[in-house]
Design a protein around this motif. Structure first.
Motif, PDB file in Angstrom:
ATOM      1  N   LYS A   1      59.913  63.750  75.486  1.00 42.95           N
ATOM      2  CA  LYS A   1      60.998  62.799  75.265  1.00 42.95           C
ATOM      3  C   LYS A   1      60.969  61.734  76.350  1.00 42.95           C
ATOM      4  O   LYS A   1      60.644  61.985  77.495  1.00 42.95           O
ATOM      5  N   ALA A   2      61.351  60.493  75.964  1.00 47.96           N
ATOM      6  CA  ALA A   2      61.423  59.359  76.891  1.00 47.96           C
ATOM      7  C   ALA A   2      60.076  59.112  77.570  1.00 47.96           C
ATOM      8  O   ALA A   2      60.015  58.738  78.726  1.00 47.96           O
ATOM      9  N   ASP A   3      58.970  59.345  76.841  1.00 55.21           N
ATOM     10  CA  ASP A   3      57.651  59.116  77.410  1.00 55.21           C
ATOM     11  C   ASP A   3      56.783  58.366  76.403  1.00 55.21           C
ATOM     12  O   ASP A   3      55.803  58.898  75.887  1.00 55.21           O
ATOM     13  N   PRO A   4      57.148  57.106  76.094  1.00 52.28           N
ATOM     14  CA  PRO A   4      56.382  56.354  75.091  1.00 52.28           C
ATOM     15  C   PRO A   4      54.969  56.028  75.541  1.00 52.28           C
ATOM     16  O   PRO A   4      54.109  55.740  74.728  1.00 52.28           O
ATOM     17  N   GLN A   5      54.692  56.094  76.876  1.00 51.95           N
ATOM     18  CA  GLN A   5      53.369  55.737  77.362  1.00 51.95           C
ATOM     19  C   GLN A   5      52.295  56.699  76.869  1.00 51.95           C
ATOM     20  O   GLN A   5      51.118  56.337  76.811  1.00 51.95           O
ATOM     21  N   SER A   6      52.668  57.937  76.527  1.00 54.99           N
ATOM     22  CA  SER A   6      51.676  58.896  76.067  1.00 54.99           C
ATOM     23  C   SER A   6      51.175  58.558  74.666  1.00 54.99           C
ATOM     24  O   SER A   6      50.213  59.142  74.203  1.00 54.99           O
ATOM     25  N   LYS A   7      51.822  57.647  73.975  1.00 50.55           N
ATOM     26  CA  LYS A   7      51.339  57.159  72.687  1.00 50.55           C
ATOM     27  C   LYS A   7      51.395  55.624  72.676  1.00 50.55           C
ATOM     28  O   LYS A   7      51.883  54.995  71.742  1.00 50.55           O
ATOM     29  N   GLY A   8      50.842  55.041  73.736  1.00 49.51           N
ATOM     30  CA  GLY A   8      50.924  53.591  73.911  1.00 49.51           C
ATOM     31  C   GLY A   8      50.208  52.805  72.833  1.00 49.51           C
ATOM     32  O   GLY A   8      50.619  51.689  72.506  1.00 49.51           O
ATOM     33  N   LYS A   9      49.141  53.364  72.265  1.00 52.01           N
ATOM     34  CA  LYS A   9      48.385  52.622  71.249  1.00 52.01           C
ATOM     35  C   LYS A   9      49.246  52.343  70.026  1.00 52.01           C
ATOM     36  O   LYS A   9      49.288  51.228  69.509  1.00 52.01           O
ATOM     37  N   ILE A  10      49.961  53.381  69.548  1.00 48.77           N
ATOM     38  CA  ILE A  10      50.778  53.176  68.350  1.00 48.77           C
ATOM     39  C   ILE A  10      52.032  52.365  68.672  1.00 48.77           C
ATOM     40  O   ILE A  10      52.530  51.622  67.819  1.00 48.77           O
ATOM     41  N   GLU A  11      52.540  52.460  69.910  1.00 48.95           N
ATOM     42  CA  GLU A  11      53.684  51.629  70.301  1.00 48.95           C
ATOM     43  C   GLU A  11      53.304  50.152  70.201  1.00 48.95           C
ATOM     44  O   GLU A  11      54.088  49.330  69.720  1.00 48.95           O
ATOM     45  N   ASN A  12      52.109  49.816  70.644  1.00 50.62           N
ATOM     46  CA  ASN A  12      51.643  48.430  70.547  1.00 50.62           C
ATOM     47  C   ASN A  12      51.443  48.007  69.100  1.00 50.62           C
ATOM     48  O   ASN A  12      51.713  46.859  68.728  1.00 50.62           O
ATOM     49  N   VAL A  13      50.972  48.942  68.263  1.00 47.53           N
ATOM     50  CA  VAL A  13      50.785  48.628  66.844  1.00 47.53           C
ATOM     51  C   VAL A  13      52.129  48.333  66.177  1.00 47.53           C
ATOM     52  O   VAL A  13      52.253  47.389  65.386  1.00 47.53           O
ATOM     53  N   VAL A  14      53.150  49.144  66.495  1.00 47.78           N
ATOM     54  CA  VAL A  14      54.482  48.934  65.916  1.00 47.78           C
ATOM     55  C   VAL A  14      55.004  47.540  66.286  1.00 47.78           C
ATOM     56  O   VAL A  14      55.534  46.808  65.437  1.00 47.78           O
ATOM     57  N   LYS A  15      54.849  47.150  67.556  1.00 46.60           N
ATOM     58  CA  LYS A  15      55.291  45.814  67.974  1.00 46.60           C
ATOM     59  C   LYS A  15      54.465  44.726  67.288  1.00 46.60           C
ATOM     60  O   LYS A  15      55.001  43.686  66.894  1.00 46.60           O
ATOM     61  N   TYR A  16      53.174  44.964  67.149  1.00 45.22           N
ATOM     62  CA  TYR A  16      52.285  44.003  66.492  1.00 45.22           C
ATOM     63  C   TYR A  16      52.714  43.770  65.047  1.00 45.22           C
ATOM     64  O   TYR A  16      52.766  42.634  64.557  1.00 45.22           O
ATOM     65  N   ILE A  17      53.049  44.865  64.355  1.00 47.61           N
ATOM     66  CA  ILE A  17      53.500  44.750  62.969  1.00 47.61           C
ATOM     67  C   ILE A  17      54.812  43.987  62.884  1.00 47.61           C
ATOM     68  O   ILE A  17      55.006  43.120  62.014  1.00 47.61           O
ATOM     69  N   LYS A  18      55.732  44.296  63.785  1.00 50.95           N
ATOM     70  CA  LYS A  18      57.049  43.650  63.748  1.00 50.95           C
ATOM     71  C   LYS A  18      56.962  42.145  63.980  1.00 50.95           C
ATOM     72  O   LYS A  18      57.584  41.356  63.263  1.00 50.95           O
ATOM     73  N   TYR A  19      56.195  41.758  65.009  1.00 53.17           N
ATOM     74  CA  TYR A  19      56.257  40.367  65.463  1.00 53.17           C
ATOM     75  C   TYR A  19      55.120  39.492  64.955  1.00 53.17           C
ATOM     76  O   TYR A  19      55.199  38.271  65.067  1.00 53.17           O
ATOM     77  N   ASN A  20      54.073  40.091  64.389  1.00 46.79           N
ATOM     78  CA  ASN A  20      53.007  39.268  63.827  1.00 46.79           C
ATOM     79  C   ASN A  20      53.067  39.246  62.310  1.00 46.79           C
ATOM     80  O   ASN A  20      52.951  38.194  61.696  1.00 46.79           O
ATOM     81  N   PHE A  21      53.278  40.412  61.701  1.00 41.10           N
ATOM     82  CA  PHE A  21      53.357  40.431  60.243  1.00 41.10           C
ATOM     83  C   PHE A  21      54.766  40.161  59.719  1.00 41.10           C
ATOM     84  O   PHE A  21      54.980  39.278  58.888  1.00 41.10           O
ATOM     85  N   ALA A  22      55.753  40.928  60.184  1.00 39.56           N
ATOM     86  CA  ALA A  22      57.079  40.904  59.554  1.00 39.56           C
ATOM     87  C   ALA A  22      57.946  39.720  59.970  1.00 39.56           C
ATOM     88  O   ALA A  22      58.781  39.265  59.186  1.00 39.56           O
ATOM     89  N   ALA A  23      57.776  39.219  61.183  1.00 38.82           N
ATOM     90  CA  ALA A  23      58.676  38.166  61.683  1.00 38.82           C
ATOM     91  C   ALA A  23      58.645  36.930  60.787  1.00 38.82           C
ATOM     92  O   ALA A  23      57.570  36.428  60.431  1.00 38.82           O
ATOM     93  N   HIS A  24      59.839  36.477  60.381  1.00 41.70           N
ATOM     94  CA  HIS A  24      60.052  35.244  59.601  1.00 41.70           C
ATOM     95  C   HIS A  24      59.530  35.330  58.165  1.00 41.70           C
ATOM     96  O   HIS A  24      59.571  34.332  57.448  1.00 41.70           O
ATOM     97  N   ARG A  25      59.079  36.498  57.737  1.00 45.02           N
ATOM     98  CA  ARG A  25      58.562  36.635  56.377  1.00 45.02           C
ATOM     99  C   ARG A  25      59.715  36.934  55.420  1.00 45.02           C
ATOM    100  O   ARG A  25      60.639  37.662  55.764  1.00 45.02           O
ATOM    101  N   ILE A  26      59.678  36.377  54.221  1.00 41.92           N
ATOM    102  CA  ILE A  26      60.744  36.536  53.221  1.00 41.92           C
ATOM    103  C   ILE A  26      60.404  37.698  52.298  1.00 41.92           C
ATOM    104  O   ILE A  26      59.286  37.801  51.782  1.00 41.92           O
ATOM    105  N   PHE A  27      61.388  38.585  52.090  1.00 43.47           N
ATOM    106  CA  PHE A  27      61.199  39.778  51.258  1.00 43.47           C
ATOM    107  C   PHE A  27      61.624  39.510  49.822  1.00 43.47           C
ATOM    108  O   PHE A  27      62.670  38.905  49.560  1.00 43.47           O
ATOM    109  N   SER A  28      60.788  40.009  48.870  1.00 43.70           N
ATOM    110  CA  SER A  28      61.155  39.913  47.452  1.00 43.70           C
ATOM    111  C   SER A  28      61.270  41.308  46.847  1.00 43.70           C
ATOM    112  O   SER A  28      62.352  41.754  46.484  1.00 43.70           O
TER     113      SER A  28
END
Length: 509
Positions: free
Chosen positions: A231-258
């Motif tokens: 618990k409270a140790d996101p660094q042990s899975k840093g690769k997927i943490e970066n992927v989650v941020k990448y998805i949020k701010y590169n793919f999803a940001a400002h995109r319109i949902f249908s």
């Protein structure tokens, strides 16, 4: 002087935000001084001295801030109340005063950094990391909608996969997405890393992980290893943490949902175009190109799933807070220290005016409380205090003294500590508890565990319980020879004429 500095920087055509950053003050303060004439500034700050309630304590506050720049306003208030018990002041007043002192003396708030260590790159096919995320998107009708996604990444190649839903994930959804990810990657890794999510895990259980019923069945079916992050140790899975941020701010940001179907289609196209194609900044290669080599090392998935659905049992649960309490009707109730690290949720049973807190996997009663009719109260049992345990070496020696003297005990405990490096303390505590409660059974249990290679504190505890059950139920010992016992018993037989007479018939005699 601050007034003069602000106006000098403004004449150099610096923006408001630049002035605020340079002088370490708020933008509102910059606006305030810029809108004043020099005479107004002198009149307000030079001739009229406005006294504040905390001015008599100014030197103390400034000294504390200079020595400890990361101190918060709440902690400053606590220190003031400790040193001056008669002081009556609101927390918001202290926060504003601390903010003003930081600006005047230019004391920037700092955070104490956490030290990290670079880890070696993992071999192909070794590990995959998984995590969940959510975003709020605008629809074509200009309304907000919350979307949920699960993301996968191969730790070696950084090849990614994701899947979206317009509702929260269930365990069934999670299993389905795992299957889709395995098909997308063309196989699965030896190990999968997760956060301590309630969809998959109930408790770390000192290293012998307790998973949810459905997910445990899935793991048994697919036979992969699980690495559960602390618990409270996101660094042990840093690769997927970066992927989650990448998805949020590169793919999803400002995109319109249908529609969710259209959204997933765009997400998978983005993976092919950007997420898995652009050069990764750490490995300096395109994930897709490295994946072409890694997929040869993935374990192939051929057989379809044979998992069956089971009817869920409705139970009342509560999350365990970090301070080892649970919330019930606006109050906090304590549980034994260490509960938070062992299980994230507990079951509640209400019996008249009593609140019974139960460990969900074992059914053990953790605590009993009288339900309070007030609000905002902490109801705590006196035996729920922190146990300041000794160091691991001292704890290990204590356990050894409880076991039979000899090299076998030492080797057995050393092997457990080696296999459960992350859970050594938890394993040793279980062994200590078992040895203290049932010392008579320890030698026999130790011999059986070594003979059958059962190197786990939980397994050792199960063996002790089995030996006790065997003694209390002797019938268990003779079940093996039950066939011989039955064949040696002489059964009494009667003449057939006896049954004819009983039924009113005539015999041949």
């Amino acid at each position: 002087m601050l007034y003069i500095e602000i106006h000098q920087l403004r004449t150099k055509r610096l923006r408001i935000s630049q002035i605020a950053r340079k002088l370490k003050i708020s933008r509102n303060t910059v606006y305030k001084y810029l809108n004043m004439t020099f005479e107004e500034a002198v009149e307000e700050f030079g001739t009229i001295e406005r006294k504040k309630k905390l001015d008599p304590y100014r030197d103390w506050i400034v000294t504390w801030l200079q020595e400890n720049p990361s101190m918060s306003g709440a902690q400053i208030l606590d220190w003031l109340q400790e040193k001056f018990p008669d002081l009556q002041v609101g927390e918001s007043t202290v926060r504003r005063y601390v903010k003003e002192m930081r600006e005047i003396y230019q004391i920037e708030k700092t955070d104490e950094p956490r030290e990290h260590e670079a880890v070696d790159e993992l071999p192909p096919g070794k590990q995959m990391q998984v995590d969940w995320g959510q975003t709020i998107q605008k629809t074509i009708d200009n309304k907000d909608i919350k979307l949920y996604f699960i993301a996968f990444v191969l730790s070696h190649s950084r090849q990614k996969y994701m899947e979206w839903q317009d509702r929260p994930f269930t365990t069934k959804d999670t299993i389905r997405c795992h299957e889709n990810a395995f098909r997308y990657f063309g196989g699965m890794t030896e190990e999968i890393v997760y956060d301590q999510d309630n969809l998959i895990a109930v408790s770390e259980n000192a290293g012998d992980l307790i998973l949810t019923k459905k997910f445990q069945a899935y793991v048994n079916e697919r036979k992969f290893q699980i690495y559960l992050c602390r618990k409270a140790d996101p660094q042990s899975k840093g690769k997927i943490e970066n992927v989650v941020k990448y998805i949020k701010y590169n793919f999803a940001a400002h995109r319109i949902f249908s529609t969710i179907g259209d959204w997933n289609e765009k997400a998978w196209n983005w993976l092919e175009r950007t997420g898995n194609y652009k050069v990764h900044q750490t490995i300096k290669k395109r994930p897709y190109e490295v994946y072409q080599l890694e997929k040869k090392h993935l374990r192939k998935i051929s057989s379809p799933l044979s998992l069956t659905e089971s009817n869920p049992i409705e139970i009342i649960t509560r999350n365990v807070n970090k301070d080892n309490t649970i919330r019930y009707k606006s109050n906090r109730y304590s549980v034994p220290i260490g509960t938070y690290t062992k299980c994230s949720t507990v079951n509640l049973q209400i019996n008249n005016e009593k609140l019974i807190i139960i460990e969900p996997t074992t059914g053990e009663i953790l605590a009993k409380h009288t339900i309070s009719l007030e609000k905002g109260k902490l109801i705590k049992n006196t035996n729920h205090a922190r146990d300041h345990t000794e160091s691991l070496d001292m704890l290990k020696q204590r356990v050894l003294h409880l076991f039979p003297t000899g090299e076998a005990s030492r080797q057995y405990i050393d092997e457990i500590c080696q296999r459960y490096k992350r859970y050594r303390r938890d394993q040793l505590l279980i062994l200590q508890r078992v040895a203290e409660n049932d010392p008579h059974w320890i030698p026999m249990a130790l011999e059986k565990c070594i003979r059958e290679k059962l190197y786990s504190a939980n397994a050792f505890q199960d063996v002790v319980n089995y030996l006790k059950l065997q003694e209390s139920n002797p019938i268990l010992e003779i079940q093996v020879n039950s066939t011989k016992l039955v064949s040696s018993i002489a059964v009494e037989t009667r003449d057939f004429n006896t049954y004819i007479q009983r039924m009113g018939g005539k015999t041949n005699e």
